[in-house]
Design an enzyme around this catalytic site. Sequence first.
Site, short mmCIF file in Angstrom:
data_model
loop_
_atom_site.label_atom_id
_atom_site.label_comp_id
_atom_site.label_asym_id
_atom_site.label_seq_id
_atom_site.Cartn_x
_atom_site.Cartn_y
_atom_site.Cartn_z
N GLY A 1 -8.77 7.74 4.11
CA GLY A 1 -8.73 9.27 4.02
C GLY A 1 -9.79 9.85 4.14
O GLY A 1 -9.61 11.17 4.52
N THR B 1 -3.13 7.16 9.04
CA THR B 1 -3.21 6.30 8.25
C THR B 1 -4.84 5.59 8.44
O THR B 1 -5.26 5.94 9.44
CB THR B 1 -2.25 5.20 8.69
OG1 THR B 1 -2.45 4.00 7.91
CG2 THR B 1 -2.40 4.61 10.06
N GLY B 2 -5.12 5.21 7.36
CA GLY B 2 -6.49 4.57 7.55
C GLY B 2 -7.14 5.04 6.31
O GLY B 2 -6.82 5.52 5.10
N SER C 1 0.71 -1.10 0.14
CA SER C 1 -0.03 0.00 0.06
C SER C 1 0.95 1.18 0.02
O SER C 1 0.39 2.26 0.23
CB SER C 1 -1.02 -0.14 1.30
OG SER C 1 -0.10 -0.09 2.33
N THR D 1 1.53 7.00 0.34
CA THR D 1 0.70 5.88 0.12
C THR D 1 0.29 5.92 -1.31
O THR D 1 0.59 6.57 -2.27
CB THR D 1 -0.42 6.23 1.00
OG1 THR D 1 -1.30 5.10 0.99
CG2 THR D 1 -1.44 7.48 0.34
N ARG E 1 -9.32 9.74 -7.49
CA ARG E 1 -9.27 10.04 -6.14
C ARG E 1 -8.15 10.37 -5.41
O ARG E 1 -7.02 9.61 -5.51
CB ARG E 1 -10.08 8.72 -5.58
CG ARG E 1 -10.18 8.89 -4.02
CD ARG E 1 -9.11 8.19 -3.20
NE ARG E 1 -9.39 7.97 -1.76
CZ ARG E 1 -8.64 7.57 -0.85
NH1 ARG E 1 -7.33 7.38 -1.14
NH2 ARG E 1 -8.96 7.35 0.40
N VAL E 2 -8.06 11.53 -4.58
CA VAL E 2 -7.09 11.68 -3.60
C VAL E 2 -7.46 11.52 -2.23
O VAL E 2 -8.54 12.00 -1.92
CB VAL E 2 -6.42 13.06 -3.90
CG1 VAL E 2 -5.49 13.58 -3.06
CG2 VAL E 2 -6.03 13.40 -5.48
N GLY E 3 -6.52 11.06 -1.35
CA GLY E 3 -7.06 10.61 -0.21
C GLY E 3 -6.38 12.05 0.76
O GLY E 3 -5.94 12.89 0.47
N ASP E 4 -6.15 11.49 2.15
CA ASP E 4 -5.66 12.43 3.02
C ASP E 4 -4.20 12.78 3.13
O ASP E 4 -3.84 13.56 3.77
CB ASP E 4 -6.07 12.01 4.64
CG ASP E 4 -5.43 10.49 4.73
OD1 ASP E 4 -5.48 9.80 4.00
OD2 ASP E 4 -5.07 10.54 5.89
N THR F 1 -0.97 3.37 4.88
CA THR F 1 0.18 4.51 4.68
C THR F 1 1.51 4.67 5.62
O THR F 1 1.15 4.33 6.74
CB THR F 1 -0.64 5.96 4.83
OG1 THR F 1 -1.97 5.76 4.02
CG2 THR F 1 0.07 6.97 4.65
N1 GLY Z 1 -4.64 6.96 4.23
C1 GLY Z 1 -4.69 6.78 2.68
C2 GLY Z 1 -5.73 6.99 1.89
O1 GLY Z 1 -6.80 6.85 2.15
O2 GLY Z 1 -5.46 7.21 0.64
#
Ligand code: GLY
Length: 326
Positions: free
Chosen positions: A238, A235-236, A80, A202, A212-215, A184
Amino acid sequence: MTRRKFLNQVAVGVAAATANTVARSAESKEEKGEVPLIVSTWPFGKASNDEALKILLGGGSLLDAVEKGIWVTESSGNGSVGLSGSPNAAGVVQLDACIMNGPDHKAGSVAGLEGIRHPISAARRVMEKTRHVLLVGEGARMFALEEGLESVELNSKERYEKWQKQRASQRAKPAEKKPDNHDTIALLVLGKDGNIAGGCSTSGLGGKLPGRVGDSPIIGSGLYVDNEVGAAGATGLGENVMRYCASFLIVEFMRQGMTPHEACVQAIRRVMRTEPKGTNLSINFVALDKQGRYGAAGTDGGFQYSVTTPGGSRVLPNPGIGTPER
Ligand code: GLY
């Protein structure tokens, strides 16, 4: 229950197992000079921490430690993070990363980056070589290539088929999600001089919609560093982090006087206040403060985090978030 009572309960009860650890870490810093201090997400963070420490002890900068430390996980075959990470729904690996430097409060990020071995290096170049904070997609890739960063082929048919098999087995047994298959690296460093830096990298949520973009590359969500206070990383899932600017929130809670662990717990509880899903949020945090204290908390039972000082490296369990306030 009042907030203060809840905090007491967390300190006395659920976090009892880690309270000594936190206390010891604070003592360590004062009594044994246990800095540099490096804290990262997951057991796989330990190898990154060790590399970061090596860089620092060899005279490298905080940013070198963050970048080269995260390189280790990006290159490790992790499912990941980096080139071996999970593809999106179109079978393409799109990477997110960011870096932040406490002393000048500068930051750099890349999102939806394809085909670059070390997205954390691209993020650092954005911070150091442009007047921007965040580059995305093809623009980020072109910038990384112009900077001479190594490109690789991430999106082979073989890799996609392997991931499809992994996904099918994960869906069949969601309860058996393994920490090493998940998510992450967020890595935080407190230097001997009291300065702080951090980074995050990540491949994001496996099977995410293209684009898609996460946190993780969002400053204040997946990572935040404030040189006056401390740093936090996530982490988790996003989406459940970025709607609350959770890393920023943790740092602000520490500014108000909470320990890193209390601040992580309170951030999760703030999110839970408006979330109907209860604890089923998959949000996990690490934090450290200027005093050399560290902590973590998460809603994933299997969450673990890694802590490194010159005295050694340890993988610690998720201390939990306490009994919900009624
Ligand atoms: N924490 C990583 C994501 O959700 O992309």
